[in-house]
Design an enzyme around this catalytic site. Structure first.
Site, PDB file in Angstrom:
ATOM      1  N   GLY A  63      88.710  84.597  72.115  1.00  0.00           N
ATOM      2  CA  GLY A  63      90.048  84.848  71.559  1.00  0.00           C
ATOM      3  C   GLY A  63      90.115  84.555  70.072  1.00  0.00           C
ATOM      4  O   GLY A  63      90.727  85.309  69.305  1.00  0.00           O
ATOM      5  N   CYS A  64      89.493  83.474  69.645  1.00  0.00           N
ATOM      6  CA  CYS A  64      89.527  83.091  68.232  1.00  0.00           C
ATOM      7  C   CYS A  64      88.740  84.080  67.378  1.00  0.00           C
ATOM      8  O   CYS A  64      89.135  84.398  66.257  1.00  0.00           O
ATOM      9  CB  CYS A  64      88.990  81.669  68.063  1.00  0.00           C
ATOM     10  SG  CYS A  64      89.972  80.449  68.975  1.00  0.00           S
ATOM     11  N   THR A  65      87.637  84.571  67.927  1.00  0.00           N
ATOM     12  CA  THR A  65      86.840  85.567  67.218  1.00  0.00           C
ATOM     13  C   THR A  65      87.635  86.870  67.094  1.00  0.00           C
ATOM     14  O   THR A  65      87.692  87.470  66.014  1.00  0.00           O
ATOM     15  CB  THR A  65      85.500  85.803  67.933  1.00  0.00           C
ATOM     16  OG1 THR A  65      84.762  84.573  67.942  1.00  0.00           O
ATOM     17  CG2 THR A  65      84.685  86.877  67.247  1.00  0.00           C
TER      18      THR A  65
END
Length: 154
Positions: A45-47
């Site tokens: 998700g952060c990527t």
């Protein structure tokens, strides 16, 4: 969850970026800022969120915005994350969680019945005077740019 509201003055933060340089809210005086808080480098998700903002970074600059990411990861972790994906903006290493706590995005979370302390994925859009003009607590990681554009009617 954050206790900050639209119209509030953004907390005057200062932290260390991926290169060990101190940056803070004062560095963006007179500019608009997309300040996004995310849990961990190199996670799906952060990527997705970081890549989406980076893919549109030049368009953000053209609209008068800069972008800064904040997580509790180290400078070294941020350096690797940036090198792997080619991010053009700064990532702040908030290992002491001072900025996370100032913005109210560090707290108790729960997953599979287990409680732990972590980052609530949140984005703050801050205007030229340091005032919060939009807050996203339900971030669409793969399409965050369009989410922001629609909310701000850009």
């Amino acid at each position: 969850m954050t206790n900050l509201k639209i119209g509030d003055q953004a907390p005057d933060f200062q932290g260390v970026n991926q290169n060990g340089e101190r940056i803070g809210l004062k560095d963006f005086a007179g500019k608009k800022l997309i300040l996004y808080f995310y849990p961990k480098d190199n996670t799906p998700g952060c990527t997705a969120e970081s890549c989406n903002l980076n893919d549109n970074y030049d368009a953000w600059l053209e609209k008068g915005f800069d972008v800064v990411g904040v997580s509790p990861d180290s400078e070294k972790s941020h350096q690797k994350f940036i090198e792997k994906f080619g991010f053009k903006f700064n990532l702040i290493a908030d290992t002491e969680k001072e900025i996370l706590e100032a913005f109210g995005v560090w707290g108790e979370k729960s997953m599979y019945g287990r409680k732990y302390m972590g980052v609530f994925r949140t984005t703050f859009v801050i205007n030229e005077e340091g005032v919060i003009v939009e807050i996203f607590e339900k971030v669409q990681t793969k399409d965050h740019t369009n989410q922001i554009i629609e909310a701000l009617k850009l």
